[in-house]
Every structure is written in C-alpha cells, then in structure tokens.
Design a protein around this motif. Structure first.
Motif, PDB file in Angstrom:
ATOM      1  N   VAL A 104       0.875  -1.267  -0.041  1.00 60.90           N
ATOM      2  CA  VAL A 104       0.077   0.027   0.123  1.00 60.90           C
ATOM      3  C   VAL A 104       0.959   1.176  -0.058  1.00 60.90           C
ATOM      4  CG1 VAL A 104      -1.979   1.297   1.550  1.00 60.90           C
ATOM      5  CG2 VAL A 104      -1.767  -1.196   1.014  1.00 60.90           C
ATOM      6  N   LEU A 105       1.997   1.242   0.806  1.00 55.48           N
ATOM      7  CA  LEU A 105       2.820   2.403   0.854  1.00 55.48           C
ATOM      8  C   LEU A 105       4.436   1.929   0.463  1.00 55.48           C
ATOM      9  CD1 LEU A 105       1.553   4.117   4.116  1.00 55.48           C
ATOM     10  CD2 LEU A 105       1.155   4.729   1.739  1.00 55.48           C
ATOM     11  N   HIS A 106       5.089   2.883  -0.103  1.00 58.20           N
ATOM     12  CA  HIS A 106       6.407   2.543  -0.614  1.00 58.20           C
ATOM     13  C   HIS A 106       7.420   3.586  -0.020  1.00 58.20           C
ATOM     14  CE1 HIS A 106       4.729  -0.396  -3.334  1.00 58.20           C
ATOM     15  NE2 HIS A 106       3.774   0.424  -3.420  1.00 58.20           N
ATOM     16  N   ASP A 107       8.315   3.556   1.030  1.00 58.97           N
ATOM     17  CA  ASP A 107       9.165   4.266   1.307  1.00 58.97           C
ATOM     18  C   ASP A 107       8.871   5.744   1.376  1.00 58.97           C
ATOM     19  OD1 ASP A 107      11.147   2.216   1.330  1.00 58.97           O
ATOM     20  OD2 ASP A 107      11.263   2.096  -0.767  1.00 58.97           O
ATOM     21  N   ILE A 108       7.997   5.935   2.422  1.00 64.21           N
ATOM     22  CA  ILE A 108       7.457   7.470   2.588  1.00 64.21           C
ATOM     23  C   ILE A 108       8.335   8.006   3.493  1.00 64.21           C
ATOM     24  CG2 ILE A 108       5.547   8.833   3.574  1.00 64.21           C
ATOM     25  CD1 ILE A 108       5.099   7.261   0.857  1.00 64.21           C
ATOM     26  N   ASP A 109       8.900   9.188   3.231  1.00 63.99           N
ATOM     27  CA  ASP A 109       9.602  10.200   3.963  1.00 63.99           C
ATOM     28  C   ASP A 109       8.886  11.491   4.090  1.00 63.99           C
ATOM     29  OD1 ASP A 109      12.039   8.576   4.762  1.00 63.99           O
ATOM     30  OD2 ASP A 109      12.538   8.638   2.447  1.00 63.99           O
ATOM     31  N   LEU A 110       8.401  11.890   5.188  1.00 61.06           N
ATOM     32  CA  LEU A 110       7.648  13.272   5.498  1.00 61.06           C
ATOM     33  C   LEU A 110       7.934  13.554   6.847  1.00 61.06           C
ATOM     34  CD1 LEU A 110       5.518  14.953   4.130  1.00 61.06           C
ATOM     35  CD2 LEU A 110       3.626  13.333   5.129  1.00 61.06           C
ATOM     36  N   VAL A 111       7.731  15.258   6.749  1.00 61.27           N
ATOM     37  CA  VAL A 111       8.052  15.686   8.164  1.00 61.27           C
ATOM     38  C   VAL A 111       6.771  16.648   8.067  1.00 61.27           C
ATOM     39  CG1 VAL A 111       9.569  16.934   9.407  1.00 61.27           C
ATOM     40  CG2 VAL A 111      10.739  15.344   8.200  1.00 61.27           C
ATOM     41  N   LEU A 112       6.281  16.727   9.451  1.00 59.12           N
ATOM     42  CA  LEU A 112       5.215  17.439   9.691  1.00 59.12           C
ATOM     43  C   LEU A 112       5.874  18.550  10.824  1.00 59.12           C
ATOM     44  CD1 LEU A 112       3.824  15.433   8.244  1.00 59.12           C
ATOM     45  CD2 LEU A 112       1.596  15.916   9.817  1.00 59.12           C
ATOM     46  N   GLU A 113       6.291  19.825  10.458  1.00 57.74           N
ATOM     47  CA  GLU A 113       6.629  20.797  11.643  1.00 57.74           C
ATOM     48  C   GLU A 113       5.580  21.137  12.454  1.00 57.74           C
ATOM     49  OE1 GLU A 113       9.824  21.128  12.259  1.00 57.74           O
ATOM     50  OE2 GLU A 113      10.904  20.421  10.128  1.00 57.74           O
ATOM     51  N   PRO A 114       6.063  21.295  13.718  1.00 55.67           N
ATOM     52  CA  PRO A 114       5.127  21.820  14.722  1.00 55.67           C
ATOM     53  C   PRO A 114       4.281  23.187  14.280  1.00 55.67           C
ATOM     54  CG  PRO A 114       6.880  21.306  15.960  1.00 55.67           C
ATOM     55  CD  PRO A 114       7.297  21.214  14.353  1.00 55.67           C
ATOM     56  N   GLY A 115       3.059  23.241  14.433  1.00 55.79           N
ATOM     57  CA  GLY A 115       2.122  24.247  13.948  1.00 55.79           C
ATOM     58  C   GLY A 115       1.755  24.631  12.605  1.00 55.79           C
ATOM     59  N   THR A 116       2.324  23.437  11.799  1.00 51.83           N
ATOM     60  CA  THR A 116       2.047  23.860  10.324  1.00 51.83           C
ATOM     61  C   THR A 116       0.865  22.620   9.766  1.00 51.83           C
ATOM     62  OG1 THR A 116       3.649  21.728   9.791  1.00 51.83           O
ATOM     63  CG2 THR A 116       4.485  23.935  10.048  1.00 51.83           C
ATOM     64  N   THR A 117       0.320  22.848   8.594  1.00 49.08           N
ATOM     65  CA  THR A 117      -0.782  22.136   8.000  1.00 49.08           C
ATOM     66  C   THR A 117      -0.137  21.464   6.768  1.00 49.08           C
ATOM     67  OG1 THR A 117      -2.520  23.609   8.968  1.00 49.08           O
ATOM     68  CG2 THR A 117      -3.176  22.045   7.064  1.00 49.08           C
ATOM     69  N   THR A 118      -0.248  20.060   6.889  1.00 47.13           N
ATOM     70  CA  THR A 118       0.120  19.312   5.719  1.00 47.13           C
ATOM     71  C   THR A 118      -1.134  18.412   5.087  1.00 47.13           C
ATOM     72  OG1 THR A 118       2.404  18.964   6.327  1.00 47.13           O
ATOM     73  CG2 THR A 118       1.829  17.511   4.749  1.00 47.13           C
ATOM     74  N   ALA A 119      -1.382  18.748   3.776  1.00 45.84           N
ATOM     75  CA  ALA A 119      -2.607  18.229   3.241  1.00 45.84           C
ATOM     76  C   ALA A 119      -2.091  16.765   2.327  1.00 45.84           C
ATOM     77  CB  ALA A 119      -3.008  19.146   2.378  1.00 45.84           C
ATOM     78  N   LEU A 120      -2.828  15.971   2.599  1.00 44.99           N
ATOM     79  CA  LEU A 120      -2.430  14.702   1.620  1.00 44.99           C
ATOM     80  C   LEU A 120      -3.702  14.696   0.447  1.00 44.99           C
ATOM     81  CD1 LEU A 120      -1.699  11.903   4.077  1.00 44.99           C
ATOM     82  CD2 LEU A 120      -0.112  13.232   2.982  1.00 44.99           C
ATOM     83  N   VAL A 121      -3.510  14.938  -0.739  1.00 46.51           N
ATOM     84  CA  VAL A 121      -4.190  14.699  -1.935  1.00 46.51           C
ATOM     85  C   VAL A 121      -3.825  13.651  -2.777  1.00 46.51           C
ATOM     86  CG1 VAL A 121      -4.776  17.214  -1.781  1.00 46.51           C
ATOM     87  CG2 VAL A 121      -2.904  16.504  -3.371  1.00 46.51           C
ATOM     88  N   GLY A 122      -4.667  13.034  -3.647  1.00 46.20           N
ATOM     89  CA  GLY A 122      -4.286  12.115  -4.643  1.00 46.20           C
ATOM     90  C   GLY A 122      -5.717  11.293  -4.863  1.00 46.20           C
ATOM     91  N   PRO A 123      -5.544  10.533  -6.041  1.00 45.02           N
ATOM     92  CA  PRO A 123      -6.484   9.556  -6.356  1.00 45.02           C
ATOM     93  C   PRO A 123      -6.959   8.609  -5.386  1.00 45.02           C
ATOM     94  CG  PRO A 123      -4.610   8.878  -7.504  1.00 45.02           C
ATOM     95  CD  PRO A 123      -4.405  10.050  -6.840  1.00 45.02           C
ATOM     96  N   SER A 124      -8.105   8.039  -5.575  1.00 50.85           N
ATOM     97  CA  SER A 124      -8.560   7.078  -4.637  1.00 50.85           C
ATOM     98  C   SER A 124      -7.771   5.822  -4.545  1.00 50.85           C
ATOM     99  CB  SER A 124     -10.143   6.356  -4.793  1.00 50.85           C
ATOM    100  OG  SER A 124     -10.647   5.496  -4.217  1.00 50.85           O
ATOM    101  N   GLY A 125      -7.326   5.370  -3.446  1.00 51.05           N
ATOM    102  CA  GLY A 125      -6.327   3.977  -3.481  1.00 51.05           C
ATOM    103  C   GLY A 125      -4.725   4.625  -3.515  1.00 51.05           C
ATOM    104  N   ALA A 126      -4.742   6.036  -3.525  1.00 52.81           N
ATOM    105  CA  ALA A 126      -3.163   6.399  -3.364  1.00 52.81           C
ATOM    106  C   ALA A 126      -2.402   5.897  -2.133  1.00 52.81           C
ATOM    107  CB  ALA A 126      -3.224   7.893  -3.700  1.00 52.81           C
ATOM    108  N   GLY A 127      -3.464   5.743  -1.016  1.00 56.58           N
ATOM    109  CA  GLY A 127      -2.661   5.497   0.322  1.00 56.58           C
ATOM    110  C   GLY A 127      -2.731   6.566   1.446  1.00 56.58           C
TER     111      GLY A 127
END
Length: 624
Positions: free
Chosen positions: A392-415
């Motif tokens: 379902v997921l492959h080698d995801i690297d992601l950082v959410l800094e304090p106080g920030t908004t991160t949006a995940l978008v993508g087609p259905s089934g993207a994970g």
C-alpha cells in the motif's frame, strides 16, 4: 466465573499473538482453512478448550441430570410393578402396592429437584461463558488495528460476537442434560426390561437400533460438509442484510433500492434452493426414522411381539405392561441424541470462528512507554503491506513541523488514509517508523498518544447517550463548562441549547443530528481533548455552501496552533496549507505549496483541472 484470561485458552495460550494467526493474515471469519474434516477437528479442539474452565460445574450438571433422569423412571417402574402385582393370580400384596406408590412419588419429587438444579447450574455456566466471551471479544476488538475491521463486514463481526456466542447457549444450558438422559434412561430401562423378559427386550431394541443407524448416516462427512456450507450461506445472507440496513439511506438517496433488493432476493433464492437440496437429501430417511421412533409404531411393535409370546404361553400377560410403559422411554432419547449432535456440530463451528476473532493479532503495547519530546511528526522510510502481501505504501519520507498544516491529496487508493492513520496507530508500518516528538509511536503508551493526537473521521459516529457524554467521549471527567465551550467553538451550542433537555438530550431519542451537525460534534470532541496534533479526514464533500462555511470556521478554530495532517478530498479546501503532498500508487510524487505545485504544472495541476471539469464549483487558481 471464568475470567477473560481463562477464555483466552481459545487462542494460542499467549494472548493470541500467534505467528500463524489466520485472522491477522486478513482472513475473514468463517473463511475456509483446509477441508471440512480439518475444520471440524479444529472446531472440536476449540470447543474443548473453551469448556475446559467450566469442566467441574459441567460434571456437576451431568451428575445432577443423571440422578434426575433415573429418578424420573421411578413412577413408570412403580406403575409397572403395581400392574404386575394387581394382575398376578391371587390377592394383591397391599404393602408392595403402597411401597411402589411411595417410591414413584419420591422418585417424581427427586426428579423435579435434581433436574431443576441441573438446569439452573447449566444456565449459570452458560451466563458466565457468555459474559467472559463477550468481554474477551470486546477487549480483543478494542486492540486490533483498524485495518482488521476494514477487511471484514460489520455483518461478519456481528455474526461472531452475537450469533456464534448465542449458538453456544443450547450446548451449555440444555445439551448436557439431554445427552445424559439419552444415555441413562435407555440403559436403566433396558436393564429392567431384560430382567422382566429378554426376548421382548430384543423386540423393543429394533426401533432404537434403526434410529441409531439412521443417525450415523445423517452424520456422515458429506452431510457435515453440506451443513457447514449451509452455515456459511446463512452467514452471507445475514451479512448482506446488515450491510443493506446500514447503507439504506445512501442506497435510497441514489435510487438503488430496487437493484439492491433484487440482489438480496437473488441471494435469498439461491440460498433457498441450496437449503432445499440439502434437506431433500435426507428428508426421506429422516421421515422414516421419525415414523419408526414414534410412540404409536413402538407400541404396535411391542403389542405384536408381546401378543405372540403370550399366546404361545412364553410370557405371562402381566409382564407386557412394563414394556408398554418403558418402550417409549427407549426411543425418545434417540431423537434427542440427533438434535444434540446437531447442536454440538454447530457449537464446534461457532467455537472455531470465535477462536479466529480472539486470535486476531492486536497492536503491540510497549512494556516501558516513552514520552515524546515536542510535537514534530516524522515518517521515516515508511512502507506498509497487508498480510496478503499487497503493498500500500512505499518508502514514505515526510516531516510535519509543529504548528503547520500538511495536506494529503491524490486519487482513490493512493494510500492517503493509510498514511494518515499510522500517526494515531490505526495501522503500524511494516517497514520504517512513524515518530512523534522524536519517539516511535509504537513506543508511546496509548494514553499519552491519544492525549497528543486527535483524529476526526469523515463519518462521525455518535453513541446513544447524551450530547454532553458524546462530546466528552475521550474526556469523560470533563466539567460541563468545558463541554459547552467546546460545543460553542465548534458551532454546535445554539442547536443544543434550543433542545428541551439541552446537553442532557439523548442522541437517537431526543435529537437526531444532520451530517454537518455530527461533524461539528466531532470537532467539539477534538477541541475538548486539546491535542497538539490533529489528523483530519475532511467531510465537506456533500455539504451545502452554508454548511461548508460553518464547518470551515469551526475547523479554523480547531486548527489554530496545531500540527495538522489533512486528508483532502476537495482541492480548494487545502490551498492555504503550508504544504501539499500529492500521492499516487502509495508513493509521494509531488510536494510543495499550492502556488509551487500549480506553477509546476504537474500532478496537482492535472487533478485540479480534472476536478473542475466535472463541475466542483471553483475556478482554477482562485483557491475559493
């Protein structure tokens, strides 16, 4: 009373974390695991384990029922002896007659007392078993990952928690007594009748032996295989019924009620055809067996044999009376034996399915929980695959800094949902790690994790409880002023205050919430928790413009100062996000601000144009 730890003997004896756990591998309850013989043997082993903690009390039930069954023969034996005494040549022995009367009355009293005690003890064991099983199932279901539920219908889960647990009732509360009577009564009766006349006893055995032979034919492996297939078909019908009822509003809204009804009718018709074929295969034999075991046939057989012996001078007429009274007692338990075996086979299948659910592998709990240092969220090389090997997921690297908004978008089934749900540990990664405040979330205790991470579902669930209790679901000791403040900030206060009982109104009884109001209740819950990290599955896709505006204002209050991970379904809702992450095929394909990604003309820009070509009501580049 057996504890939930005793019930855990249904699992592998180590709390259910067996490496070969079939349920953890994504196999739904009741799925076939090997042939019918193997499944039957597995079910038998599980049933034995299940009943092991109650062995002492079940033995007591058997003893009490045996005494009661033997005592129940006393009135018949007394009547037989009285008849033989009165019909014998010469004057009757009054002492013997009255002794028989007293013995019959005493036996009847003993039967009532001991049978009642056996039934009461059996029902107490049944109640303890039901309570322990449901506690164990509730505890296990409360610890399994959310993905476990996503791969099973609510009908399947309900079928185990409710239906299969209820199936054990007759086995525990009634079958031990029925089986004991089915063995004790014929043996005692045969012993007495053989003492009276062994030749007519052999005649009385004919229906019994025929009934046992038919029962063995009806209990063949082929019949058991068909019975298991019937049970699985009934489970599918039940699951489809539950799913239809739960989704009736959506089905009717989109005009699909007729089609769904047709599909259900076809499924029911298919089951009916299959079941009729199953019954037809044994109807003739079962009917013949019922005829042979019926009291009129048995009495006719005894009268025929007894008349022959009497007319030939081989037996006194008085000795026919015990056979007329007790021959029915020989055949009645045979029918009970057949029903009892059916109950045992059904209980074996239920115990197997209960074992599967109790063996569902829970999320591990850290022995020494660590405390996160801050609210920074980091995904390091995260990969995830279901146990069937589907990545379902492959080698995801992601950082959410304090106080920030991160949006995940993508087609259905993207994970997107899988990635977001790893932060509150609805799933654990199969590779890599998710960190909160520099600590792997798997090393943070549940209480600490959920104090720091709040999750608002797209479909907010409400309980049949007061509004205040629903808002304070995660903080049950919150005072009323805090609950009201959270509702006010979420835009729900005016609606609740207008109710006759205010915050003490019971949802589902005094009030029914609209979709937007339910979403505001979910926001109020999150505000009351006051968690610094928020995972938000937005639910404004089907809201009208006014409701969207109200929800957006409530969400702005909720988001203030929090680290947010937003699953975005409408692109215009995330134009102000600090970072937009575009996913496809379980990978991050783009990342940046709205302006950067739209300017690059990549995947986000393509999605924006495609969404607006379908009339979602905004204009490219406006963000409104």
């Amino acid at each position: 009373m057996a504890t939930t730890e005793q019930v855990s003997t249904l699992t592998d004896g180590t709390g259910g974390r067996a490496a070969d756990d079939p349920t953890a591998a994504g196999e739904p309850p009741g799925a076939a695991r090997g042939g019918p013989e193997e499944q039957a043997a597995q079910g038998r082993r599980m049933l034995v384990r299940l009943l092991r903690p109650y062995r002492g009390r079940l033995v007591a039930v058997l003893v009490l029922q045996a005494v009661g069954a033997l005592a129940g023969l006393a009135p018949l034996l007394a009547l037989a002896e009285i008849g033989r005494e009165l019909l014998a040549p010469g004057p009757a022995d009054r002492t013997a007659v009255w002794t028989a009367v007293a013995s019959g009355a005493a036996g009847l009293l003993v039967r009532v007392l001991f049978t009642a005690a056996a039934g009461g003890c059996g029902h107490l064991v049944d109640g303890d078993l039901h309570l322990s099983l449901r506690k164990s199932l509730a505890q296990r279901l409360g610890r399994v990952p959310l993905g476990w539920f996503s791969r099973r219908s609510s009908g399947e889960v309900n079928g185990v928690v409710q239906g299969d647990v209820d199936t054990l009732h007759h086995l525990i509360a009634h079958t031990p007594g029925e089986f004991t009577s089915a063995v004790v009564v014929p043996v005692a009766s045969l012993a007495y009748l053989a003492w009276v006349d062994w030749r007519l006893t052999l005649v009385a055995l004919i229906p019994v032996l025929f009934g046992i032979a038919v029962h063995r034919l009806l209990s063949s492996e082929e019949r058991r295989r068909q019975g298991m297939a019937v049970g699985q078909a009934m489970g599918r019908i039940g699951a489809s019924s539950v799913e239809f009822v739960q989704g009736i509003s959506v089905v009717k809204t989109f005009g699909g009620a007729g089609r769904v009804h047709q599909r259900y009718r076809r499924a029911a018709d298919d089951f009916a055809d299959f079941f009729l074929g199953y019954v037809a295969g044994s109807a003739g034999l079962a009917s013949l067996s019922a005829l042979v075991l019926a009291p009129p046939f048995v009495l006719l057989l005894i009268l025929t044999g007894g008349t022959l012996l009497i007319t030939q001078g081989a037996m006194p007429p008085a000795e026919l009376l015990p056979f007329l009274l007790l021959s029915v007692a020989l055949t009645a338990p045979v029918a009970a034996l057949g029903h009892g075996m059916d109950n045992i086979h059904a209980a074996e299948r239920s115990a197997d399915r209960i074992h599967e659910m109790l063996s569902a592998r829970p999320l591990p709990v850290p022995d020494h929980p660590a405390l996160p240092d801050g609210d920074r969220v980091e995904y390091r090389g995260v990969g995830f695959a279901y146990d069937d090997g589907h990545p379902v997921l492959h080698d995801i690297d992601l950082v959410l800094e304090p106080g920030t908004t991160t949006a995940l978008v993508g087609p259905s089934g993207a994970g997107k949902s899988t990635l977001a749900q790893m932060l509150p540990r609805f799933f654990d990664p199969t590779r890599g790690a998710v960190l909160l405040g520099g600590v792997d979330v798997r090393d943070i205790g549940d209480e600490q994790l959920y104090q720091r991470v709040a999750f608002i579902f797209q479909d907010v669930r409400v309980l049949r409880a007061t509004v205040a209790e629903n808002i304070a679901l995660a903080v049950p000791d919150a005072d009323r002023s805090a609950v009201v403040a959270a509702a006010r900030a979420a835009g729900l206060h005016e609606r609740v205050a207008a109710l006759p009982h205010g915050y003490d109104s019971v949802l589902g009884e005094d009030i029914g919430l609209s979709g937007g109001e339910a979403q505001r209740l979910g926001i109020a819950r999150a505000l009351l928790i006051d968690a610094p990290v928020l995972v938000l599955d937005e639910a404004m896709s089907f809201a009208d413009a006014k409701t969207q505006a109200e929800l957006r204002r409530a969400l702005d209050v909720l988001r203030a100062g929090r680290t947010q991970l937003v699953i975005a379904h409408r692109l215009e809702t995330v134009t102000r996000a600090d970072r937009i992450v575009v996913m496809e095929g379980g990978r991050i394909v783009e990342s940046g601000t709205y302006q950067e990604l739209m300017g690059a003309g990549g995947k986000l820009a393509q999605m924006w144009r495609a969404q607006h070509r379908h009339g979602n009501g905004t204009h490219e580049g406006t963000g409104r």
